[in-house]
Every structure is written in structure tokens, then in C-alpha cells.
Design a protein around this motif. Structure first.
Motif, PDB file in Angstrom:
ATOM      1  N   VAL A  88       0.836  -1.203   0.000  1.00 50.87           N
ATOM      2  CA  VAL A  88       0.000   0.000   0.000  1.00 50.87           C
ATOM      3  C   VAL A  88       0.871   1.252   0.000  1.00 50.87           C
ATOM      4  O   VAL A  88       0.659   2.176  -0.785  1.00 50.87           O
ATOM      5  N   LEU A  89       1.866   1.271   0.873  1.00 47.63           N
ATOM      6  CA  LEU A  89       2.696   2.462   1.005  1.00 47.63           C
ATOM      7  C   LEU A  89       3.608   2.673  -0.203  1.00 47.63           C
ATOM      8  O   LEU A  89       3.987   3.802  -0.512  1.00 47.63           O
ATOM      9  N   SER A  90       3.954   1.595  -0.904  1.00 49.58           N
ATOM     10  CA  SER A  90       4.819   1.727  -2.078  1.00 49.58           C
ATOM     11  C   SER A  90       4.072   2.276  -3.290  1.00 49.58           C
ATOM     12  O   SER A  90       4.697   2.705  -4.256  1.00 49.58           O
ATOM     13  N   GLN A  91       2.752   2.285  -3.236  1.00 48.10           N
ATOM     14  CA  GLN A  91       1.955   2.746  -4.372  1.00 48.10           C
ATOM     15  C   GLN A  91       1.943   4.263  -4.499  1.00 48.10           C
ATOM     16  O   GLN A  91       1.671   4.790  -5.560  1.00 48.10           O
ATOM     17  N   GLY A  93       0.638   8.110  -4.114  1.00 48.72           N
ATOM     18  CA  GLY A  93      -0.690   8.634  -4.388  1.00 48.72           C
ATOM     19  C   GLY A  93      -1.291   9.348  -3.207  1.00 48.72           C
ATOM     20  O   GLY A  93      -0.595   9.798  -2.288  1.00 48.72           O
ATOM     21  N   ASP A  94      -2.590   9.449  -3.245  1.00 48.04           N
ATOM     22  CA  ASP A  94      -3.354  10.196  -2.258  1.00 48.04           C
ATOM     23  C   ASP A  94      -3.216   9.576  -0.865  1.00 48.04           C
ATOM     24  O   ASP A  94      -3.525   8.396  -0.668  1.00 48.04           O
ATOM     25  N   PRO A  95      -2.759  10.365   0.114  1.00 42.53           N
ATOM     26  CA  PRO A  95      -2.605   9.824   1.470  1.00 42.53           C
ATOM     27  C   PRO A  95      -3.904   9.269   2.047  1.00 42.53           C
ATOM     28  O   PRO A  95      -3.888   8.287   2.784  1.00 42.53           O
ATOM     29  N   TRP A  96      -5.058   9.872   1.723  1.00 47.73           N
ATOM     30  CA  TRP A  96      -6.327   9.383   2.249  1.00 47.73           C
ATOM     31  C   TRP A  96      -6.661   8.017   1.666  1.00 47.73           C
ATOM     32  O   TRP A  96      -7.206   7.155   2.359  1.00 47.73           O
ATOM     33  N   GLY A 100      -7.112   4.641   3.796  1.00 49.68           N
ATOM     34  CA  GLY A 100      -8.264   3.757   3.593  1.00 49.68           C
ATOM     35  C   GLY A 100      -7.834   2.335   3.292  1.00 49.68           C
ATOM     36  O   GLY A 100      -8.382   1.377   3.837  1.00 49.68           O
ATOM     37  N   ALA A 101      -6.833   2.190   2.428  1.00 46.98           N
ATOM     38  CA  ALA A 101      -6.330   0.845   2.096  1.00 46.98           C
ATOM     39  C   ALA A 101      -5.692   0.196   3.318  1.00 46.98           C
ATOM     40  O   ALA A 101      -5.827  -1.015   3.529  1.00 46.98           O
ATOM     41  N   ALA A 102      -4.990   0.993   4.121  1.00 50.74           N
ATOM     42  CA  ALA A 102      -4.371   0.453   5.333  1.00 50.74           C
ATOM     43  C   ALA A 102      -5.436  -0.032   6.311  1.00 50.74           C
ATOM     44  O   ALA A 102      -5.315  -1.117   6.886  1.00 50.74           O
ATOM     45  N   ILE A 103      -6.480   0.756   6.495  1.00 49.68           N
ATOM     46  CA  ILE A 103      -7.560   0.368   7.411  1.00 49.68           C
ATOM     47  C   ILE A 103      -8.263  -0.876   6.886  1.00 49.68           C
ATOM     48  O   ILE A 103      -8.560  -1.809   7.658  1.00 49.68           O
TER      49      ILE A 103
END
Length: 110
Positions: A88-91, A93-96, A100-103
Motif C-alpha cells: 500500500v505504502l509503495s503505491q 498517491g493520495d494519502p487518504w 483507507g487501504a491500510a484500514i
């Protein structure tokens, strides 16, 4: 890559390690399937053993007991969650969207 001798055949020790790794993976997968189908409380060693094709006492060769199996499953889940977070973090883009992906990943893990 698996270690090999000069003839391309695994040594007995390497073969035992490979078999142990494969059986451990099969046990973890069976345990995950049981918990997905019936919930975490439904996990029992008799059913795990039946699904991997061994007698229940044989599971103690791989895990010290049900708590040890739970510990290994939790460790596996944490490793998978960490891999998800790295992705997720390597992608970028938009922090939000990242949050959301992290959650979403965390809730899947939980």
C-alpha cells in the motif's frame, strides 16, 4: 532455491527440512480453512489432523499444542499484514486512499 548435492538430489537433512516446511504450511492452511468456515473457536487439532491426513498426536511434532498453532497463525497474519502495508505504502498517491487501504487491510487481518 532448495539446496542440492552435486548429483542434483537433496540430502536427507534437506529433504526432512523441506518436508517439515511443507507439512507446517499444510497444517496452517487447514487451520485457516477451519477458522474461515466455522470461526476461531471451532479450531481443534483433531479436525486439523484429519484435513492434513495425519493422526492428531503427529501435530505435536510441528506445534507444541493448540496455543502454539494459534501463535503461528497470528505470526503468519502479522507477516501478511506487513506485506500488505508495504505494498500500500509503495503505491504512493493520495494519502487518504493509502489510509483507507491500510484500514481495509487491518480489518481483513483482524
Amino acid at each position: 532455491m532448495e539446496p542440492e548435492t552435486r548429483q542434483g538430489v537433496l540430502s536427507p537433512a534437506d529433504r526432512r527440512r523441506r518436508n517439515r516446511t511443507e507439512m507446517t504450511g499444510a497444517i496452517l492452511e487447514a487451520a485457516q480453512q477451519i477458522m474461515r468456515e466455522h470461526g476461531v473457536a471451532a479450531l481443534n487439532l483433531n479436525e486439523v489432523a484429519r484435513r492434513v491426513g495425519v493422526k492428531t498426536p503427529s501435530l505435536y511434532e510441528y506445534f507444541p499444542g493448540k496455543a502454539g498453532l494459534y501463535d503461528a497463525l497470528f505470526r503468519l497474519g502479522i507477516e501478511r499484514f506487513a506485506e500488505h502495508m508495504e505494498h500500500v505504502l509503495s503505491q504512493g498517491g493520495d494519502p487518504w486512499q493509502q489510509i483507507g487501504a491500510a484500514i481495509e487491510g487491518y480489518m481483513s487481518f483482524a
